[in-house]
Design a protein around this motif. Sequence first.
Motif, PDB file in Angstrom:
ATOM      1  N   THR A  25       0.587  -1.478   0.068  1.00 36.71           N
ATOM      2  CA  THR A  25       0.202   0.230   0.160  1.00 36.71           C
ATOM      3  C   THR A  25       0.737   1.263   0.265  1.00 36.71           C
ATOM      4  O   THR A  25       0.865   1.936  -0.475  1.00 36.71           O
ATOM      5  N   TYR A  26       1.834   1.550   1.246  1.00 42.75           N
ATOM      6  CA  TYR A  26       2.904   2.134   1.193  1.00 42.75           C
ATOM      7  C   TYR A  26       3.273   2.519  -0.489  1.00 42.75           C
ATOM      8  O   TYR A  26       3.876   3.679  -0.922  1.00 42.75           O
ATOM      9  N   LEU A  27       3.792   1.392  -1.348  1.00 42.28           N
ATOM     10  CA  LEU A  27       5.223   1.720  -2.030  1.00 42.28           C
ATOM     11  C   LEU A  27       3.928   1.449  -3.405  1.00 42.28           C
ATOM     12  O   LEU A  27       4.072   3.082  -4.371  1.00 42.28           O
ATOM     13  N   VAL A  28       2.492   1.773  -3.567  1.00 40.40           N
ATOM     14  CA  VAL A  28       1.930   1.447  -4.474  1.00 40.40           C
ATOM     15  C   VAL A  28       1.149   3.525  -4.679  1.00 40.40           C
ATOM     16  O   VAL A  28       1.510   4.190  -5.469  1.00 40.40           O
ATOM     17  N   VAL A  29       1.225   3.941  -2.831  1.00 32.87           N
ATOM     18  CA  VAL A  29       0.785   5.619  -2.485  1.00 32.87           C
ATOM     19  C   VAL A  29       1.803   6.178  -3.040  1.00 32.87           C
ATOM     20  O   VAL A  29       1.454   7.315  -3.787  1.00 32.87           O
ATOM     21  N   LYS A  30       3.061   5.743  -2.784  1.00 32.51           N
ATOM     22  CA  LYS A  30       4.232   7.275  -3.085  1.00 32.51           C
ATOM     23  C   LYS A  30       4.407   6.402  -4.534  1.00 32.51           C
ATOM     24  O   LYS A  30       5.553   6.913  -4.916  1.00 32.51           O
ATOM     25  N   GLY A  31       3.827   6.443  -5.771  1.00 29.15           N
ATOM     26  CA  GLY A  31       4.433   6.206  -6.734  1.00 29.15           C
ATOM     27  C   GLY A  31       5.713   4.860  -7.321  1.00 29.15           C
ATOM     28  O   GLY A  31       5.993   4.563  -9.019  1.00 29.15           O
ATOM     29  N   VAL A  32       5.841   3.920  -6.001  1.00 27.41           N
ATOM     30  CA  VAL A  32       6.932   2.921  -6.508  1.00 27.41           C
ATOM     31  C   VAL A  32       6.254   1.952  -7.581  1.00 27.41           C
ATOM     32  O   VAL A  32       6.964   1.619  -8.304  1.00 27.41           O
ATOM     33  N   LEU A  33       5.582   2.246  -6.902  1.00 28.69           N
ATOM     34  CA  LEU A  33       4.755   0.564  -7.947  1.00 28.69           C
ATOM     35  C   LEU A  33       3.394   0.686  -8.489  1.00 28.69           C
ATOM     36  O   LEU A  33       3.009   1.361  -7.978  1.00 28.69           O
ATOM     37  N   PRO A  34       2.929   0.090  -9.514  1.00 28.94           N
ATOM     38  CA  PRO A  34       2.036   0.908 -10.361  1.00 28.94           C
ATOM     39  C   PRO A  34       0.709   0.296  -9.569  1.00 28.94           C
ATOM     40  O   PRO A  34       0.331  -0.353  -7.910  1.00 28.94           O
ATOM     41  N   SER A  35      -0.070   1.543  -9.762  1.00 28.06           N
ATOM     42  CA  SER A  35      -1.897   1.301  -8.491  1.00 28.06           C
ATOM     43  C   SER A  35      -2.413  -0.309  -9.128  1.00 28.06           C
ATOM     44  O   SER A  35      -3.228  -0.643  -8.546  1.00 28.06           O
ATOM     45  N   GLY A  36      -2.596  -1.072 -10.298  1.00 26.72           N
ATOM     46  CA  GLY A  36      -3.346  -2.016  -9.393  1.00 26.72           C
ATOM     47  C   GLY A  36      -2.482  -3.303  -8.814  1.00 26.72           C
ATOM     48  O   GLY A  36      -2.886  -3.684  -8.298  1.00 26.72           O
ATOM     49  N   LEU A  37      -1.212  -2.735  -8.852  1.00 27.05           N
ATOM     50  CA  LEU A  37      -0.538  -4.142  -7.343  1.00 27.05           C
ATOM     51  C   LEU A  37      -0.754  -3.463  -6.035  1.00 27.05           C
ATOM     52  O   LEU A  37      -0.670  -4.047  -5.668  1.00 27.05           O
ATOM     53  N   ILE A  38      -2.247  -2.510  -5.304  1.00 29.27           N
ATOM     54  CA  ILE A  38      -2.673  -2.174  -4.837  1.00 29.27           C
ATOM     55  C   ILE A  38      -3.712  -3.357  -4.469  1.00 29.27           C
ATOM     56  O   ILE A  38      -4.219  -4.055  -2.916  1.00 29.27           O
ATOM     57  N   LEU A  39      -4.195  -5.024  -5.541  1.00 27.83           N
ATOM     58  CA  LEU A  39      -4.745  -5.586  -5.094  1.00 27.83           C
ATOM     59  C   LEU A  39      -4.197  -6.947  -4.715  1.00 27.83           C
ATOM     60  O   LEU A  39      -4.240  -7.750  -3.460  1.00 27.83           O
ATOM     61  N   VAL A  40      -2.672  -6.918  -4.251  1.00 25.95           N
ATOM     62  CA  VAL A  40      -1.794  -7.380  -3.774  1.00 25.95           C
ATOM     63  C   VAL A  40      -2.030  -7.264  -1.677  1.00 25.95           C
ATOM     64  O   VAL A  40      -2.327  -8.002  -0.944  1.00 25.95           O
ATOM     65  N   ALA A  41      -1.528  -6.269  -1.387  1.00 24.91           N
ATOM     66  CA  ALA A  41      -2.187  -5.855  -0.049  1.00 24.91           C
ATOM     67  C   ALA A  41      -3.625  -5.560   0.378  1.00 24.91           C
ATOM     68  O   ALA A  41      -3.321  -6.871   0.893  1.00 24.91           O
ATOM     69  N   ALA A  42      -4.688  -5.629  -0.361  1.00 26.41           N
ATOM     70  CA  ALA A  42      -6.854  -6.572  -0.436  1.00 26.41           C
ATOM     71  C   ALA A  42      -6.137  -8.000  -0.828  1.00 26.41           C
ATOM     72  O   ALA A  42      -7.022  -8.808   0.412  1.00 26.41           O
ATOM     73  N   SER A 177      -6.626   5.024  -5.900  1.00 24.22           N
ATOM     74  CA  SER A 177      -6.443   3.323  -5.108  1.00 24.22           C
ATOM     75  C   SER A 177      -7.192   3.297  -3.760  1.00 24.22           C
ATOM     76  O   SER A 177      -8.197   2.903  -3.453  1.00 24.22           O
ATOM     77  N   LEU A 178      -7.212   4.491  -3.134  1.00 28.45           N
ATOM     78  CA  LEU A 178      -7.743   4.895  -1.919  1.00 28.45           C
ATOM     79  C   LEU A 178      -9.315   6.431  -1.683  1.00 28.45           C
ATOM     80  O   LEU A 178      -9.592   5.827  -0.440  1.00 28.45           O
ATOM     81  N   GLU A 179     -10.151   6.599  -3.238  1.00 32.92           N
ATOM     82  CA  GLU A 179     -10.835   7.366  -2.826  1.00 32.92           C
ATOM     83  C   GLU A 179     -11.889   6.775  -1.835  1.00 32.92           C
ATOM     84  O   GLU A 179     -12.865   7.098  -1.498  1.00 32.92           O
ATOM     85  N   SER A 180     -12.116   5.267  -2.158  1.00 37.34           N
ATOM     86  CA  SER A 180     -13.269   4.698  -1.277  1.00 37.34           C
ATOM     87  C   SER A 180     -13.191   4.962   0.007  1.00 37.34           C
ATOM     88  O   SER A 180     -14.301   4.343   0.383  1.00 37.34           O
ATOM     89  N   PHE A 181     -12.214   4.815   0.569  1.00 34.50           N
ATOM     90  CA  PHE A 181     -12.446   4.774   1.826  1.00 34.50           C
ATOM     91  C   PHE A 181     -11.902   5.943   2.605  1.00 34.50           C
ATOM     92  O   PHE A 181     -11.789   7.003   2.206  1.00 34.50           O
ATOM     93  N   PRO A 182     -13.651   5.766   4.010  1.00 31.55           N
ATOM     94  CA  PRO A 182     -13.334   6.975   4.472  1.00 31.55           C
ATOM     95  C   PRO A 182     -13.100   7.013   6.125  1.00 31.55           C
ATOM     96  O   PRO A 182     -13.216   7.812   6.217  1.00 31.55           O
ATOM     97  N   TYR A 183     -11.200   6.368   6.174  1.00 29.17           N
ATOM     98  CA  TYR A 183     -10.750   6.471   7.656  1.00 29.17           C
ATOM     99  C   TYR A 183     -10.589   7.366   7.796  1.00 29.17           C
ATOM    100  O   TYR A 183     -10.413   7.517   9.086  1.00 29.17           O
ATOM    101  N   ALA A 184      -9.673   8.132   6.805  1.00 33.21           N
ATOM    102  CA  ALA A 184      -8.880   9.265   7.142  1.00 33.21           C
ATOM    103  C   ALA A 184     -10.369  10.513   7.615  1.00 33.21           C
ATOM    104  O   ALA A 184     -10.012  11.186   9.029  1.00 33.21           O
ATOM    105  N   ASN A 185     -11.369  10.884   7.084  1.00 33.65           N
ATOM    106  CA  ASN A 185     -12.307  11.732   7.455  1.00 33.65           C
ATOM    107  C   ASN A 185     -12.936  11.330   9.065  1.00 33.65           C
ATOM    108  O   ASN A 185     -13.094  11.806  10.402  1.00 33.65           O
TER     109      ASN A 185
END
Length: 287
Positions: A25-42, A177-185
């Motif tokens: 998740t961190y590497l995707v957010v920082k742009g190190v990994l492509p957004s599609g790899l967020i599925l690996v975190a999920a 990839s994080l737009e749908s999550f409300p946790y920060a709010n």
Amino acid sequence: MSTFIKKYEIAAYYILATLLGTGVTYLVVKGVLPSGLILVAATAASISGITITAIVDGKEGLKKLFGQLLIWRVGIGLWLFVLFFLGLVTPLGFLLNPIFGGESIDLGNMQPLYTIVPMLVMFSITAGLGEELGWTGFLTPRLQTRYNALTTSLIRGVLWGLWHFPLFIFSGLDHPSLESFPYANWVSQKGFLVAMGAFILINQIPWSIFYTWIFNNTKGSLLLVALLHGSEVWVAYWILSTGIDQGNFDNYWGYGLAMLVTAVIIVVTNGAENLSRKNQRIMHQEV
């Protein structure tokens, strides 16, 4: 390394699941990994469960793990609970919103019921299979070897909740990839400790009790557990249908109360030892 993993398999599982979940998740957010790899975190929980099972129990362990996805003859009552329970209870919980400072529901924007079907299928695959081969298929039987079913559920609920830690930190960042999550709010409204603690108490722990109850009463069906996880799309359905703001944490207290009450009923009627009146809890057996 394999010796350590076999001796401390639960710790090894959780460390790997956390590293994959948070790290990717961190590497995707920082742009190190492509957004599609967020599925690996999920799907980190199931990836980790499969990996540690392969190391500890080998091919026979994997065969047994995947075989639990084929258990479907479990009785119509449990099927109905898995598919429709949340669809019925969620709006009842939302009706309590004003008591906790949340919004009143408006049923003027009801979505067609058939829209839930593709959502259920997709979420059962991505979140259900993506998590429950790990949390339920791997972790639950090993915890139940040491503890009763209720204690297992409480431990799993806390660990599962803490595993979501990066979403409470990263979801406020500007990334698609994080737009749908409300946790920060929720954190900005209640503070990190209250938001995280309430999330674990009124969501993760009740759901963990549901998963353990279904698992033990279906002789270990990961199919039904995955579908139950997928049924969380009912919450999204009712959010769209009632027009409430998912970013407002006060809109979740009523839902959380409904989850807690249901979990208490399950524990009282089935017993803390096995969360089942007919079956022994499912425990890990070395192969």
